[in-house]
Design an enzyme around this catalytic site. Structure first.
Site, short mmCIF file in Angstrom:
data_model
loop_
_atom_site.label_atom_id
_atom_site.label_comp_id
_atom_site.label_asym_id
_atom_site.label_seq_id
_atom_site.Cartn_x
_atom_site.Cartn_y
_atom_site.Cartn_z
N ASP A 82 -13.88 -7.16 -7.43
CA ASP A 82 -12.84 -6.47 -6.65
C ASP A 82 -13.31 -6.18 -5.23
O ASP A 82 -14.53 -6.11 -4.95
CB ASP A 82 -12.41 -5.18 -7.35
CG ASP A 82 -13.55 -4.19 -7.55
OD1 ASP A 82 -14.67 -4.62 -7.84
OD2 ASP A 82 -13.31 -2.97 -7.41
N GLU A 147 -15.62 -1.96 -9.47
CA GLU A 147 -16.73 -1.24 -8.86
C GLU A 147 -16.26 -0.40 -7.68
O GLU A 147 -16.75 0.72 -7.46
CB GLU A 147 -17.81 -2.23 -8.39
CG GLU A 147 -19.12 -1.57 -7.94
CD GLU A 147 -19.13 -1.12 -6.47
OE1 GLU A 147 -20.02 -0.34 -6.10
OE2 GLU A 147 -18.22 -1.53 -5.70
#
Length: 401
Positions: A82, A147
């Site tokens: 991400d 994350e």
């Protein structure tokens, strides 16, 4: 190499393809990342699993490179899929175009943080396999979700699960931060993160009155104490050139809430502080200090920890960590000047270290502005390719321990 040569370089093509996947928070659809990584695993003739540690929408992709002695604890090369949100109007180029300019700068969200590292691992393994090399220890490439929003449904849950336990991990590499000079930063620890919400209760009434013990008075007292402490940490950083931002405690007021009308003294005010506690600080004593300030302010103040991470031991930089010297020596053999530092923010390495597994954060990026989470994030093509060469040395150094 010229821009034309860079554009035709297979590793650069792979990197740019990954950057063009808009895996941007919030509510990421990871399916395109998963398919991309499956194709990369197949091109390397390596097995790949997709596991879901928490939710079906939060996949972790795990590629396995079997070692000659698989009974030894394994190595993980971690990265996250991400990226943080973008403000397209602030970018010179489309943040998901992976445009390369005439100087070889590749503009894209994730170019530094941290899709570059995820595909550099692949490039290094491609070259190592082509040379006939096989690691002593099994190497896992882990590509995890979320994350950038704390990793609660990503690495945190992965580490708790049976799949991770079956990997028998002995050491981890993960992301670092680019360096603006010739050095390379290696991170062996992170500060302790707290999100602290303080709820100030006090006397309510008409705004024309000087009421005693108001929420505003209590808030003012505690805020002043917090800001005085913050100033002391900024002074330490300014006066001691040996300290980095990760070596001091950061305190920042990030949210305020309260009040219903201009002429009404509110019964409740709320303030949220983002606190990153240095390794040298006793977290128990620091919490007591905050509670003492609240009592000195007049009491009636509730402490609500939205996040209260535990203190986690740093990765050892001595002979008790068998991966330390081989990693350090590999950097020296490459002629890289390394600075071993405490990471100023947070990464998935926190969860790895919490599981008592040594971990280093390292991104092979130097002489580059720090642009993670910033507009016009970019990485130069030559820096990217040099990073693959770095990993070609580092991966065998730790995998053959």
């Amino acid at each position: 190499m010229s821009v034309k040569q860079w554009e035709n370089d297979e590793e650069i093509k792979i990197f740019r393809e990954y950057l063009r996947i808009p895996s941007v928070q919030p509510d990421v659809d990871y399916s395109a990342c998963v398919e991309f990584l499956k194709r990369q695993a197949n091109s390397l003739n390596l097995p790949v699993d997709v596991v879901h540690p928490a939710l079906p929408t939060k996949p972790a992709v795990i590629i396995k490179w079997l070692g000659k002695q698989p009974e030894l604890p394994s190595i993980i090369l971690n990265s996250h899929m991400d990226v943080v949100p973008v403000f397209p109007e602030k970018w010179t180029h489309d943040p998901f175009s992976a445009l390369m300019d005439n100087e070889g700068r590749i503009y894209a969200r994730g170019s530094q943080d941290m899709k570059s590292v995820g595909t550099q691992y692949l490039g290094a393994i491609r070259a190592l396999k082509a040379s006939g090399y096989q690691p002593k220890r099994t190497v896992y490439l882990t590509y995890v979700p979320d994350e950038e929003i704390g990793g609660d449904l990503g690495m945190r849950e992965l580490v708790k699960g049976d799949y991770f336990k079956s990997m028998s991990v002995g050491f981890s590499l993960d992301e670092g931060i680019s360096s603006e000079d010739e050095t390379y930063s290696v991170f062996y620890a992170e500060r302790t993160l707290w999100y602290l919400r303080l709820k100030f209760s006090g006397t309510a009434g008409h705004g024309s009155l000087l009421l005693p013990h108001t929420a505003g008075e209590k808030f003012n007292y505690v805020l002043n104490k917090m800001m005085e402490f913050r100033k002391s940490q900024a002074q330490r950083l300014a006066e001691d050139s040996s300290l980095d931002s990760g070596d001091v405690t950061a305190v920042n007021l990030t949210q305020l809430r309260g009040g219903v009308q201009s002429n009404v003294v509110p019964p409740l005010l709320e303030a949220v502080f983002d606190i990153r506690i240095a390794l040298s600080v006793d977290v128990g004593a620091f919490e007591k200090q905050i509670r003492d300030w609240c009592q000195e302010a007049g009491g009636g103040i509730e402490l609500d920890f939205e996040m209260k991470c535990p203190y986690v031991e740093p990765t050892k930089l001595d002979a008790s960590n068998p991966f330390w010297l081989p990693f350090k020596e590999a950097l020296e053999q490459l002629g890289l000047k390394a600075r071993f530092r405490v990471f100023p923010a947070g990464t998935d390495s926190f969860f790895i270290r919490e599981a008592r597994i040594p971990a280093f954060g390292f991104s092979p990026i130097n002489n580059t502005p720090v642009l993670l989470h910033n507009h016009d994030e970019y990485l130069r093509a030559d820096t990217y390719l040099r990073g693959i060469e770095v990993y070609k040395k580092l991966i065998p150094a730790v995998a053959d321990v």
